[in-house]
Design a protein around this motif. Structure first.
Motif, short mmCIF file in Angstrom:
data_model
loop_
_atom_site.label_atom_id
_atom_site.label_comp_id
_atom_site.label_asym_id
_atom_site.label_seq_id
_atom_site.Cartn_x
_atom_site.Cartn_y
_atom_site.Cartn_z
N SER A 178 47.49 79.40 65.66
CA SER A 178 47.97 80.59 66.35
C SER A 178 46.80 81.48 66.75
CB SER A 178 48.94 81.38 65.46
OG SER A 178 48.30 81.78 64.27
N GLN A 230 46.74 67.05 62.99
CA GLN A 230 48.04 66.50 62.62
C GLN A 230 47.93 65.05 62.21
OE1 GLN A 230 51.13 68.60 62.81
NE2 GLN A 230 51.40 67.01 61.25
N ARG A 288 52.36 69.85 57.65
CA ARG A 288 52.45 70.87 58.68
C ARG A 288 51.08 71.37 59.15
NH1 ARG A 288 53.12 76.55 58.77
NH2 ARG A 288 54.55 77.32 60.38
N GLU A 298 44.95 70.41 67.54
CA GLU A 298 46.18 70.24 66.77
C GLU A 298 46.52 68.76 66.58
OE1 GLU A 298 50.83 71.78 66.77
OE2 GLU A 298 49.45 72.43 68.34
N ARG A 358 49.69 74.39 61.89
CA ARG A 358 50.07 75.50 62.75
C ARG A 358 48.82 76.22 63.22
NH1 ARG A 358 51.21 81.05 61.72
NH2 ARG A 358 52.61 81.98 63.27
#
Length: 451
Positions: free
Chosen positions: A202, A191, A198, A187, A200
């Motif tokens: 999961s 990023q 954004r 991440e 994300r």
């Protein structure tokens, strides 16, 4: 001040009773029309059900040439005129049974997750970013460097923005990434690549949103529908898409006229649903290369589009929803052996040959991988034939790379030369598109409906 239309109160128990007494009914009619199959659905109405039905049909690569929607009340009656990609009726019994089961399931609250060729146990990576050449190459290289194998991916670009969804597994285990340190490191690296945009990540989640609907939601959240006055004026003059809005008999009437293409209905219904508009009546038709969609709708709160700012925003969002899937570039279909870092390798070869990817989609199943890439040069110009030949040499004999000439947004022409006149166009097929279709069908296998 918006004009509101209030509705009487109904007991929730009464709603449940009606649904139990009158369950959804799906009829596949091959007798009424000679040129298409009629898919007729009678069901209790609920918000979003139109999108769910259209989603089922478009996911099966069926062509919806006409549709009549009527759901003014607590019950709906919808009719879809459909064929396969070759213009044939739907006669395959397993496929018919699958459509019936899926549309009945769509009348409940079920949602779908990743594409069916993707293992249910995976890690999902969602990203929005400012579009730039080499972005997809850098992202895929980061994931390959972390031993993350991309099982499927879709990437869209529109109005200088990009949205990507990737389904990845841990190369060492073949399952979702469970190492918290690795997830945190992944991440952080991603990023850093997108800055303030954004990222994300999961794990496996029941009831994930449909991938392409999620891409629409991500780009909408990134406000890709906002364009400066010069861009909007240029689009208006192009004649490619017009949206007209007026109020009539308690509805807002929204008319969308554009060049026809696959999944157009899905994209516009996505925009209306996610903006909380309820379609009470609609007539959808295609005339050669021209598609006409007319919706009678209100906002979910019962209000019509009464202010200029609301009408302008809805117009912008519908235009964006239509344009996101449009790619002004050369489509390259790729079929090759599945391996770790495959997408990174392909993107690297594209980059070394001065190509920029406007839209991409890849899928894997077992030992095979299939991809479709819409490419231009870094200035947005057409790709030269010599560049394609160079790609074929560099990408290797084990990989099939084919140019697909069926453009998704061809200019409208007619015998009279009118800009918006319709023309009949026969679909053209290629090895790559047929392989992709076969992969989808094998993956689906018309089995049980997965929530």
């Amino acid at each position: 001040m918006m004009e509101c239309h209030y509705q009487p109160y109904f007991d929730p128990e009464y709603e449940s009773l009606i649904e139990r007494i009158y369950p959804p009914r799906v009829c596949i009619d091959n007798d009424t029309r000679e040129d298409c199959t009629l898919v007729k659905v009678d069901s209790k109405n609920k918000h979003g059900i139109l999108l769910e039905m259209v989603q089922v049909l478009t996911d099966l690569d069926l062509v919806i040439s006409k549709s009549y929607i009527s759901s003014d009340g607590r019950w709906l009656m919808d009719v879809f005129h459909v064929t396969d990609q070759l213009g044939n009726k739907i006669t395959d019994e397993p496929l018919i049974n699958y459509i019936q089961q899926s549309l009945c399931a769509g009348s409940t609250n079920e949602e779908v997750g990743p594409p069916r060729h993707v293992p249910a146990e995976n890690t999902t990576v969602e990203m929005t970013a400012t579009d730039r050449p080499g972005l997809l190459s850098e992202i895929s290289a980061v994931l390959a460097g972390l031993d993350c194998h991309i099982m499927a991916a879709k990437a869209w670009t529109h109005n200088k923005r990009a949205a990507l969804i990737m389904y990845v597994v841990d190369q060492r285990t073949g399952g979702p990434i469970s190492d918290r340190d690795l997830l945190s490191h992944m991440e952080e690296q991603l990023q850093n690549m997108v800055g303030k945009k954004r990222v994300r990540i999961s794990g496996p989640t029941k009831g994930q949103t449909h991938t392409e609907r999620r891409l629409h939601q991500m780009m909408f959240a990134d406000r890709d529908y906002e364009m400066d006055g010069q861009d909007e004026e240029g689009r208006r003059k192009s004649g490619a898409l017009t949206v007209e809005i007026c109020n009539e008999k308690g509805y807002s009437v929204v008319s969308v006229k554009s060049r026809d293409r696959p999944k157009l209905l899905f994209d516009t219904v996505c925009a209306l649903t996610d903006m909380d508009y309820v379609v009470f009546h609609a007539v959808i038709s295609s005339h050669g290369s021209l598609a006409v969609q007319e919706y009678y709708l209100r906002h979910r709160n019962g209000c019509t589009l009464d202010t200029e700012s609301e009408r302008r925003r809805l117009t912008q969002c519908l235009v964006a929803a239509v344009e996101r899937r449009v790619s002004y570039g050369l489509r390259l279909d790729v079929c090759t052996c599945n391996k770790l870092g495959l997408l990174s390798d392909i993107m690297r070869v594209f980059g070394e040959n001065g190509l920029s990817v406007a839209r991409a989609e890849i899928a894997t199943r077992g030992e095979r991988a299939v991809g479709a890439f819409y490419v231009t040069d870094t200035s947005g110009n057409d790709v030269e034939p010599a560049t394609v030949e160079s790609l074929r040499k560099e990408i290797g004999a084990a990989t099939v790379l084919e140019v697909n000439n069926s453009h998704p947004w061809t200019p409208l022409k007619s015998k009279g030369g009118g800009e918006n006149a319709a023309v009949e166009e026969q679909p053209r097929f290629s090895l790559g598109s047929l392989l992709w279709s076969q992969l989808e069908r094998l993956s689906r296998n018309f089995g049980s409906i997965r929530s």
